[in-house]
Design an enzyme around this catalytic site. Structure first.
Site, short mmCIF file in Angstrom:
data_model
loop_
_atom_site.label_atom_id
_atom_site.label_comp_id
_atom_site.label_asym_id
_atom_site.label_seq_id
_atom_site.Cartn_x
_atom_site.Cartn_y
_atom_site.Cartn_z
N SER A 147 0.77 -1.18 0.07
CA SER A 147 -0.18 -0.01 0.06
C SER A 147 0.74 1.33 0.13
O SER A 147 1.89 1.39 0.55
CB SER A 147 -0.90 0.03 1.35
OG SER A 147 -1.35 1.17 1.36
N TYR A 175 -2.16 5.39 -4.53
CA TYR A 175 -3.19 6.56 -4.39
C TYR A 175 -2.55 7.68 -5.19
O TYR A 175 -1.16 8.29 -4.75
CB TYR A 175 -3.31 6.96 -2.79
CG TYR A 175 -4.22 5.86 -2.36
CD1 TYR A 175 -5.58 5.73 -2.85
CD2 TYR A 175 -3.92 5.14 -1.19
CE1 TYR A 175 -6.45 4.95 -2.20
CE2 TYR A 175 -5.04 4.38 -0.44
CZ TYR A 175 -6.08 4.22 -1.14
OH TYR A 175 -6.97 3.38 -0.59
N THR A 201 -5.58 2.77 -7.29
CA THR A 201 -6.90 2.61 -6.80
C THR A 201 -7.72 3.65 -6.82
O THR A 201 -7.50 4.98 -6.83
CB THR A 201 -6.74 2.47 -5.05
OG1 THR A 201 -5.76 1.38 -4.79
CG2 THR A 201 -7.91 2.42 -4.43
N LYS A 270 -7.47 -0.63 -9.73
CA LYS A 270 -8.50 -1.28 -8.49
C LYS A 270 -9.59 -0.76 -8.01
O LYS A 270 -9.46 0.71 -7.85
CB LYS A 270 -7.56 -1.73 -7.40
CG LYS A 270 -8.02 -2.22 -6.27
CD LYS A 270 -6.97 -2.33 -5.05
CE LYS A 270 -7.46 -2.99 -3.67
NZ LYS A 270 -8.22 -2.07 -2.79
N HIS A 294 -13.40 -2.46 -2.08
CA HIS A 294 -12.49 -1.80 -1.28
C HIS A 294 -12.80 -2.47 0.26
O HIS A 294 -12.71 -1.79 1.32
CB HIS A 294 -12.48 -0.26 -1.02
CG HIS A 294 -11.36 0.50 -0.56
ND1 HIS A 294 -10.51 1.36 -1.42
CD2 HIS A 294 -10.56 0.52 0.68
CE1 HIS A 294 -9.48 1.60 -0.74
NE2 HIS A 294 -9.46 1.20 0.60
C1 LIG Z 1 -7.45 -2.30 6.97
C2 LIG Z 1 -7.52 -2.13 5.49
C3 LIG Z 1 -6.50 -1.08 4.81
C4 LIG Z 1 -6.64 -1.15 3.51
N1 LIG Z 1 -5.98 -0.18 2.89
C5 LIG Z 1 -5.87 -0.13 1.33
C6 LIG Z 1 -5.04 0.51 0.70
O1 LIG Z 1 -4.36 1.26 1.48
N2 LIG Z 1 -5.15 0.77 -0.46
C7 LIG Z 1 -6.15 -0.03 -1.28
O2 LIG Z 1 -6.37 0.09 -2.49
N3 LIG Z 1 -6.94 -0.73 -0.74
C8 LIG Z 1 -7.10 -1.04 0.77
N4 LIG Z 1 -7.90 -1.54 1.41
C9 LIG Z 1 -8.84 -2.43 0.66
C10 LIG Z 1 -8.36 -3.95 0.27
O3 LIG Z 1 -7.07 -3.68 -0.49
C11 LIG Z 1 -9.17 -4.89 -0.42
O4 LIG Z 1 -9.89 -4.25 -1.43
C12 LIG Z 1 -10.25 -5.35 0.43
O5 LIG Z 1 -9.86 -5.06 1.76
C13 LIG Z 1 -10.37 -6.95 0.45
O6 LIG Z 1 -11.44 -7.40 1.04
P1 LIG Z 1 -11.12 -8.27 2.59
O7 LIG Z 1 -10.66 -7.35 3.52
O8 LIG Z 1 -12.83 -8.77 2.82
O9 LIG Z 1 -10.25 -9.42 2.01
C14 LIG Z 1 -7.47 -2.04 2.72
C15 LIG Z 1 -8.44 -2.86 3.49
C16 LIG Z 1 -8.33 -2.92 4.75
C17 LIG Z 1 -9.04 -3.94 5.63
O1 LIG Z 2 -8.25 2.14 5.15
C1 LIG Z 2 -8.52 1.97 3.90
O2 LIG Z 2 -9.17 1.32 3.27
C2 LIG Z 2 -7.59 2.86 2.98
O3 LIG Z 2 -7.33 2.47 1.92
C3 LIG Z 2 -6.91 4.03 3.72
C4 LIG Z 2 -5.34 4.16 3.79
C5 LIG Z 2 -4.98 4.91 4.19
C6 LIG Z 2 -5.57 6.35 4.97
C7 LIG Z 2 -6.85 6.17 4.86
C8 LIG Z 2 -7.73 4.90 4.41
#
Ligand SMILES: Cc1cc2nc3c(=O)[nH]c(=O)nc-3n(C[C@H](O)[C@H](O)[C@H](O)COP(=O)(O)O)c2cc1C
Ligand SMILES: O=C(O)C(=O)c1ccccc1
Length: 404
Positions: A147, A175, A201, A270, A294
């Site tokens: 990430s 991002y 994303t 994504k 997401h």
């Molecule tokens: C705690 C957390 C942080 C995430 N951070 C990002 C991120 O930084 N960038 C992003 O594209 N998706 C982020 N996601 C989304 C995940 O990449 C993903 O699309 C999604 O969580 C998949 O579903 P699952 O958690 O049910 O497996 C985040 C998800 C979670 C749970």
């Molecule tokens: O939490 C998230 O899903 C996420 O993508 C994110 C990442 C950094 C800051 C805030 C949200």
């Protein structure tokens, strides 16, 4: 570690843990780690180890969390239709990604997850978390997406893991930030230090409304920072403040063209939920798309991803792009349903965080290993010898008992 506390357990968490342990001893297992039999077991234990704010940040979704529930529940509306008397003595799950750019041992990858440092069980070196996840992915021969909001810089994640695993497959999640120079620098840095693709994303023009973490006053702990974005949170500033101040809501398809012009790396979008956007992604030269909501953390009330997948596959399946999917995948049978529906591979996020919290690198390996094993068993019992043979004839829409 200051951001973790066992004191924060609620009595119901303790009851769940006790029940998991009881379940374990009922089955005659000697100690707890061996009794973590599935992803939900890891979730229960992780919940007892994380601080409440961190747990709520990781676990929850947006608004009323309708889509969060749908992401997992929708898998139950699809049933499997096995074939028998097929030689399944050798199951092949090897999967080529991006026209052979990478080969992974099984089609389950690690989704980008911000701020893994809070899920790190081994003390204060806050660069440990994402490195451990990367090492676990590499040693299982699968791929991790790192990430933009990682608590370890992109170089510090990839460099050590490549020492032991020279072919470790990593992609960088981008991002797009308002400062396009910083965006371009991040992309070029990712290319230079060996990431194999840019995953941009596109479903986060703003951050979703996640009430549980607001109630818990979730903030990135002071010992952690966001080095890729050159951001150190100021006192009182939440991750959501940081997000709104740096992320660019003007992002549009022209920026995808611009991204392609500043890097040789394949671009993957994504956050696609419609066939129209999938077609546009192809038109704009993307190498792959990730069908994703997401983790239901952005817009509530959107479709679950397994429900969004079929029309997207139908729209772009002959266009030479890979289609991946994430959201609510917790069992090998969920993975099989996605692959039979037409996805090349899936990604998981929260299960990885639970594994990391419970046992660091080992925990992530175990979680990946559990999903892999369950997936192989599901293929075997469905009479599918090779992932390439997965198709919709193996699926039924449960409510109507109709073929998909
Ligand atoms: C705690 C957390 C942080 C995430 N951070 C990002 C991120 O930084 N960038 C992003 O594209 N998706 C982020 N996601 C989304 C995940 O990449 C993903 O699309 C999604 O969580 C998949 O579903 P699952 O958690 O049910 O497996 C985040 C998800 C979670 C749970
Ligand atoms: O939490 C998230 O899903 C996420 O993508 C994110 C990442 C950094 C800051 C805030 C949200």
């Amino acid at each position: 570690m200051e951001n973790r506390s066992d004191k924060k357990d609620t009595s119901s968490d303790k009851r769940e843990l006790h029940q998991a342990r009881q379940g374990a001893s009922n089955l005659g297992a000697p100690h707890l780690p061996e009794m973590l039999l599935n992803i939900e077991d890891y979730h229960k234990v992780a919940k007892t180890k994380l601080t409440k704010p961190a747990y709520h940040y990781y676990a929850n979704g947006a608004d009323d969390q309708v889509t969060l529930k749908d992401n997992t529940e929708s898998f139950k509306d699809i049933r499997l239709r096995p074939r028998v008397l097929v030689d399944v003595s050798n199951i092949n799950t090897k999967t080529n990604l991006l026209s052979g750019r990478h080969t992974i041992d099984f089609p389950i990858m690690i989704a980008p997850c911000a701020m893994q440092g809070m899920a790190w069980p081994h003390g204060n070196d806050n660069r440990g978390a994402e490195r451990a996840t990367a090492r676990a992915a590499a040693s299982m021969n699968t791929l991790m997406v790192v990430s933009s909001f990682s608590t370890t810089s992109m170089q510090e994640v990839i460099q050590p893991v490549r020492k032991d695993h020279p072919n470790a497959a990593l992609w960088y999640q981008l991002y797009v930030v308002k400062d396009r120079k910083l965006t371009e620098d991040m992309v070029k840095k990712a290319e230079k230090c060996g990431y194999g693709a840019i995953v941009v994303t596109v479903d986060a023009s703003g951050i979703g409304n996640r009430e549980p973490e607001i109630r818990e006053h979730f903030k990135l702990p002071q010992n952690l920072s966001l080095p890729n974005l050159i951001v150190k949170t100021k006192d009182g500033e939440t991750h959501s403040d940081v997000f709104s101040s740096v992320i660019d809501p003007s992002l549009n398809w022209k920026d995808v063209d611009w991204l392609r012009s500043v890097t040789h790396l394949p671009i993957i979008v994504k956050g696609i939920l419609s066939s129209e956007d999938a077609v546009l992604a192809v038109k704009h030269g993307c190498a792959a798309i990730i069908v994703s909501n997401h983790g239901a953390r952005q817009l509530d009330m959107v479709q679950s991803t397994i429900d969004a997948l079929p029309s997207i596959v139908d729209a772009v399946k002959d266009c030479g792009v890979d289609i991946y999917v994430d959201g609510g995948i917790r069992r090998g049978t969920d993975v099989l349903k996605c692959i039979c529906m037409g996805a090349k591979a899936v990604l998981v996020a929260r299960p990885i965080l639970w594994g990391l919290t419970v046992d660091g690198e080992e925990g992530v390996k175990k979680v990946l290993g559990l999903l892999k094993k369950e997936f192989e068993k599901a293929m075997m019992l469905c009479g599918i010898q090779d992932v390439k043979d997965c198709n919709r004839d193996y699926l039924l829409r449960y409510n109507k008992y109709s073929k998909l």
